[in-house]
Design a protein around this motif. Sequence first.
Motif, mmCIF file in Angstrom:
data_model
loop_
_atom_site.group_PDB
_atom_site.id
_atom_site.type_symbol
_atom_site.label_atom_id
_atom_site.label_comp_id
_atom_site.label_asym_id
_atom_site.label_seq_id
_atom_site.Cartn_x
_atom_site.Cartn_y
_atom_site.Cartn_z
ATOM 1 N N GLU A 154 -0.319 -5.932 -31.259
ATOM 2 C CA GLU A 154 0.496 -4.829 -30.740
ATOM 3 C C GLU A 154 1.068 -5.140 -29.356
ATOM 4 O OE1 GLU A 154 -0.253 -0.237 -29.408
ATOM 5 O OE2 GLU A 154 -1.333 -0.971 -31.176
ATOM 6 N N ASN A 155 0.356 -5.933 -28.576
ATOM 7 C CA ASN A 155 0.769 -6.217 -27.200
ATOM 8 C C ASN A 155 1.135 -7.668 -26.941
ATOM 9 O OD1 ASN A 155 0.347 -3.559 -26.408
ATOM 10 N ND2 ASN A 155 -1.806 -3.932 -25.978
ATOM 11 N N VAL A 209 1.825 -7.734 -22.903
ATOM 12 C CA VAL A 209 1.880 -6.557 -22.039
ATOM 13 C C VAL A 209 0.522 -6.465 -21.356
ATOM 14 C CG1 VAL A 209 2.099 -4.048 -21.948
ATOM 15 C CG2 VAL A 209 3.495 -5.374 -23.554
ATOM 16 N N THR A 210 0.514 -6.521 -20.031
ATOM 17 C CA THR A 210 -0.746 -6.463 -19.289
ATOM 18 C C THR A 210 -0.977 -5.094 -18.658
ATOM 19 O OG1 THR A 210 0.329 -7.374 -17.339
ATOM 20 C CG2 THR A 210 -0.783 -8.926 -18.807
ATOM 21 N N ASP A 211 0.066 -4.455 -18.165
ATOM 22 C CA ASP A 211 -0.048 -3.142 -17.533
ATOM 23 C C ASP A 211 1.178 -2.315 -17.865
ATOM 24 O OD1 ASP A 211 -2.481 -3.464 -16.003
ATOM 25 O OD2 ASP A 211 -1.338 -4.829 -14.711
ATOM 26 N N ILE A 212 0.980 -1.019 -17.986
ATOM 27 C CA ILE A 212 2.098 -0.088 -18.109
ATOM 28 C C ILE A 212 2.274 0.544 -16.743
ATOM 29 C CG2 ILE A 212 2.919 2.025 -19.191
ATOM 30 C CD1 ILE A 212 1.376 1.153 -21.703
ATOM 31 N N ILE A 213 3.435 0.346 -16.157
ATOM 32 C CA ILE A 213 3.675 0.801 -14.787
ATOM 33 C C ILE A 213 3.938 2.301 -14.743
ATOM 34 C CG2 ILE A 213 5.213 0.557 -12.797
ATOM 35 C CD1 ILE A 213 5.622 -2.365 -13.794
ATOM 36 N N MET A 214 4.712 2.796 -15.701
ATOM 37 C CA MET A 214 5.042 4.217 -15.721
ATOM 38 C C MET A 214 5.278 4.644 -17.161
ATOM 39 S SD MET A 214 7.457 6.983 -15.602
ATOM 40 C CE MET A 214 8.924 6.151 -16.043
ATOM 41 N N CYS A 215 4.623 5.708 -17.587
ATOM 42 C CA CYS A 215 4.862 6.260 -18.919
ATOM 43 C C CYS A 215 5.929 7.346 -18.809
ATOM 44 C CB CYS A 215 3.592 6.883 -19.483
ATOM 45 S SG CYS A 215 2.421 5.690 -20.082
#
Length: 76
Positions: free
Chosen positions: A21-22, A45-51
Amino acid sequence: MMNCPMCLHAAHTRSSVQLSENTKERYNQCQNINCGCTFKSLETVTDIIMCPGRVNPAPPHPSRATAKAAQGNLWL
């Protein structure tokens, strides 16, 4: 776009495979005609900065027929 690990010129993605998935595995090729190195890379994908918040759906664009009819009514 990545840089070639051999000559450091630009390399373009030729194909890719979704591993999870990532994570995506990419097959890259150097654009330097004197090198042409082909290599694999992993994109994760390591981090989601803003949802994003709640999305308000926008109405669809009018069709050309509907737009022409509406424009004709404006120019009476």
